[in-house]
Motif scaffolding. Structure first.
Motif, PDB file in Angstrom:
ATOM      1  N   GLU A   1     -25.508 -57.555  28.006  1.00 15.83           N
ATOM      2  CA  GLU A   1     -24.264 -58.320  28.044  1.00 15.83           C
ATOM      3  C   GLU A   1     -23.650 -58.251  29.434  1.00 15.83           C
ATOM      4  O   GLU A   1     -23.830 -57.276  30.163  1.00 15.83           O
ATOM      5  CB  GLU A   1     -23.237 -57.766  27.043  1.00 15.83           C
ATOM      6  CG  GLU A   1     -23.702 -57.734  25.601  1.00 15.83           C
ATOM      7  CD  GLU A   1     -23.979 -56.331  25.126  1.00 15.83           C
ATOM      8  OE1 GLU A   1     -23.839 -56.063  23.923  1.00 15.83           O
ATOM      9  OE2 GLU A   1     -24.354 -55.476  25.978  1.00 15.83           O
TER      10      GLU A   1
ATOM     11  N   SER B   1     -21.811 -63.232  28.436  1.00 13.42           N
ATOM     12  CA  SER B   1     -23.202 -63.665  28.346  1.00 13.42           C
ATOM     13  C   SER B   1     -24.031 -62.544  27.735  1.00 13.42           C
ATOM     14  O   SER B   1     -23.729 -61.363  27.928  1.00 13.42           O
ATOM     15  CB  SER B   1     -23.767 -63.980  29.726  1.00 13.42           C
ATOM     16  OG  SER B   1     -23.033 -64.995  30.353  1.00 13.42           O
ATOM     17  N   CYS B   2     -25.075 -62.918  27.027  1.00 17.62           N
ATOM     18  CA  CYS B   2     -26.006 -61.943  26.463  1.00 17.62           C
ATOM     19  C   CYS B   2     -27.407 -62.511  26.609  1.00 17.62           C
ATOM     20  O   CYS B   2     -27.727 -63.545  26.022  1.00 17.62           O
ATOM     21  CB  CYS B   2     -25.698 -61.672  25.009  1.00 17.62           C
ATOM     22  SG  CYS B   2     -26.923 -60.613  24.205  1.00 17.62           S
ATOM     23  N   ALA B   3     -28.227 -61.824  27.379  1.00 13.91           N
ATOM     24  CA  ALA B   3     -29.600 -62.251  27.609  1.00 13.91           C
ATOM     25  C   ALA B   3     -30.548 -61.338  26.849  1.00 13.91           C
ATOM     26  O   ALA B   3     -30.461 -60.113  26.968  1.00 13.91           O
ATOM     27  CB  ALA B   3     -29.921 -62.228  29.094  1.00 13.91           C
TER      28      ALA B   3
ATOM     29  N   SER C   1     -34.466 -60.114  26.031  1.00 19.23           N
ATOM     30  CA  SER C   1     -35.802 -60.046  26.617  1.00 19.23           C
ATOM     31  C   SER C   1     -36.657 -59.097  25.791  1.00 19.23           C
ATOM     32  O   SER C   1     -36.164 -58.356  24.941  1.00 19.23           O
ATOM     33  CB  SER C   1     -35.729 -59.570  28.071  1.00 19.23           C
ATOM     34  OG  SER C   1     -35.192 -58.271  28.138  1.00 19.23           O
TER      35      SER C   1
ATOM     36  N   ARG D   1     -25.573 -71.428  23.091  1.00 21.11           N
ATOM     37  CA  ARG D   1     -26.874 -70.799  23.315  1.00 21.11           C
ATOM     38  C   ARG D   1     -27.721 -71.685  24.216  1.00 21.11           C
ATOM     39  O   ARG D   1     -27.693 -72.916  24.091  1.00 21.11           O
ATOM     40  CB  ARG D   1     -27.579 -70.583  21.978  1.00 21.11           C
ATOM     41  CG  ARG D   1     -28.941 -69.893  22.068  1.00 21.11           C
ATOM     42  CD  ARG D   1     -29.578 -69.829  20.694  1.00 21.11           C
ATOM     43  NE  ARG D   1     -29.984 -71.135  20.228  1.00 21.11           N
ATOM     44  CZ  ARG D   1     -30.280 -71.421  18.957  1.00 21.11           C
ATOM     45  NH1 ARG D   1     -30.182 -70.488  18.034  1.00 21.11           N
ATOM     46  NH2 ARG D   1     -30.669 -72.633  18.612  1.00 21.11           N
TER      47      ARG D   1
ATOM     48  N   LEU E   1     -33.594 -69.810  27.745  1.00 16.06           N
ATOM     49  CA  LEU E   1     -33.231 -68.594  28.471  1.00 16.06           C
ATOM     50  C   LEU E   1     -33.023 -67.419  27.520  1.00 16.06           C
ATOM     51  O   LEU E   1     -32.749 -66.308  27.983  1.00 16.06           O
ATOM     52  CB  LEU E   1     -31.943 -68.817  29.279  1.00 16.06           C
ATOM     53  CG  LEU E   1     -32.000 -69.881  30.363  1.00 16.06           C
ATOM     54  CD1 LEU E   1     -30.631 -70.014  31.037  1.00 16.06           C
ATOM     55  CD2 LEU E   1     -33.078 -69.557  31.402  1.00 16.06           C
ATOM     56  N   ASN E   2     -33.136 -67.671  26.209  1.00 19.70           N
ATOM     57  CA  ASN E   2     -32.842 -66.631  25.211  1.00 19.70           C
ATOM     58  C   ASN E   2     -31.484 -65.994  25.474  1.00 19.70           C
ATOM     59  O   ASN E   2     -31.332 -64.761  25.432  1.00 19.70           O
ATOM     60  CB  ASN E   2     -33.935 -65.551  25.221  1.00 19.70           C
ATOM     61  CG  ASN E   2     -35.265 -66.092  24.746  1.00 19.70           C
ATOM     62  OD1 ASN E   2     -35.329 -66.902  23.830  1.00 19.70           O
ATOM     63  ND2 ASN E   2     -36.340 -65.659  25.388  1.00 19.70           N
ATOM     64  N   THR E   3     -30.523 -66.824  25.772  1.00 24.18           N
ATOM     65  CA  THR E   3     -29.195 -66.344  26.151  1.00 24.18           C
ATOM     66  C   THR E   3     -28.134 -66.991  25.268  1.00 24.18           C
ATOM     67  O   THR E   3     -28.214 -68.185  24.971  1.00 24.18           O
ATOM     68  CB  THR E   3     -28.911 -66.651  27.628  1.00 24.18           C
ATOM     69  OG1 THR E   3     -29.868 -65.966  28.437  1.00 24.18           O
ATOM     70  CG2 THR E   3     -27.518 -66.203  28.029  1.00 24.18           C
TER      71      THR E   3
ATOM     72  N   TYR F   1     -23.804 -67.263  24.789  1.00 29.40           N
ATOM     73  CA  TYR F   1     -22.555 -67.118  25.512  1.00 29.40           C
ATOM     74  C   TYR F   1     -21.393 -67.092  24.524  1.00 29.40           C
ATOM     75  O   TYR F   1     -21.476 -67.660  23.439  1.00 29.40           O
ATOM     76  CB  TYR F   1     -22.352 -68.283  26.482  1.00 29.40           C
ATOM     77  CG  TYR F   1     -23.470 -68.445  27.473  1.00 29.40           C
ATOM     78  CD1 TYR F   1     -24.539 -69.301  27.196  1.00 29.40           C
ATOM     79  CD2 TYR F   1     -23.466 -67.746  28.671  1.00 29.40           C
ATOM     80  CE1 TYR F   1     -25.580 -69.451  28.097  1.00 29.40           C
ATOM     81  CE2 TYR F   1     -24.509 -67.895  29.582  1.00 29.40           C
ATOM     82  CZ  TYR F   1     -25.558 -68.743  29.291  1.00 29.40           C
ATOM     83  OH  TYR F   1     -26.588 -68.885  30.192  1.00 29.40           O
TER      84      TYR F   1
ATOM     85  N   CYS G   1     -23.315 -57.738  21.698  1.00 26.81           N
ATOM     86  CA  CYS G   1     -24.239 -58.794  21.329  1.00 26.81           C
ATOM     87  C   CYS G   1     -25.259 -58.205  20.338  1.00 26.81           C
ATOM     88  O   CYS G   1     -25.664 -57.038  20.480  1.00 26.81           O
ATOM     89  CB  CYS G   1     -24.944 -59.275  22.592  1.00 26.81           C
ATOM     90  SG  CYS G   1     -26.202 -60.509  22.329  1.00 26.81           S
TER      91      CYS G   1
END
Length: 123
Positions: free
Chosen positions: A6, A21-23, A25, A71, A75-77, A79, A95
């Protein structure tokens, strides 16, 4: 394994805005749901918003009309745009990800969690 990172927290005055934001992976899923929760000092963790794989968005009543979850799948993100912030929005925001298309507001039904980002709203 899945890592959720986050960013975007901070200090803002009441009435202001922040975007979290939350990415994600690591392991990939054919479908997933991502959500935001928050926990204020001395309080239970509570659901804020979620974005399901099918594109449904749902919100806690306390943030409806003020927060927007979005979303970017490639980017697999996910917001969280937070507008008209109030002192009672002060919390650590987390997140979470669930590795299927099941929609849920229950924190214990999410498999993966980020470390959290602090949001402080001053009056």
């Amino acid at each position: 394994q899945v890592q959720l990172v986050e960013s975007g927290g901070g200090l803002v005055q009441a009435g202001g805005s922040l975007r979290l934001s939350c990415a994600a992976s690591g392991r990939t899923f054919s479908s997933y749901t991502m959500a935001w929760f928050r926990q204020a000092p001395g309080k239970e963790r509570e659901f804020v918003a979620a974005f399901s794989w099918s594109g449904n968005r749902f919100y806690a009543d306390s943030v409806k009309e003020r927060f927007i979850i979005s979303r970017v799948s490639r980017l697999n993100t996910v917001y969280l745009q937070m507008n008209s912030l109030r002192p009672e929005d002060t919390a650590v925001y987390y997140c979470a990800l669930r590795g299927d298309a099941y929609d849920t507001r229950r924190g214990n039904e999410y498999n993966y969690w980020g470390q959290g980002t602090q949001v402080t709203v001053s009056s």
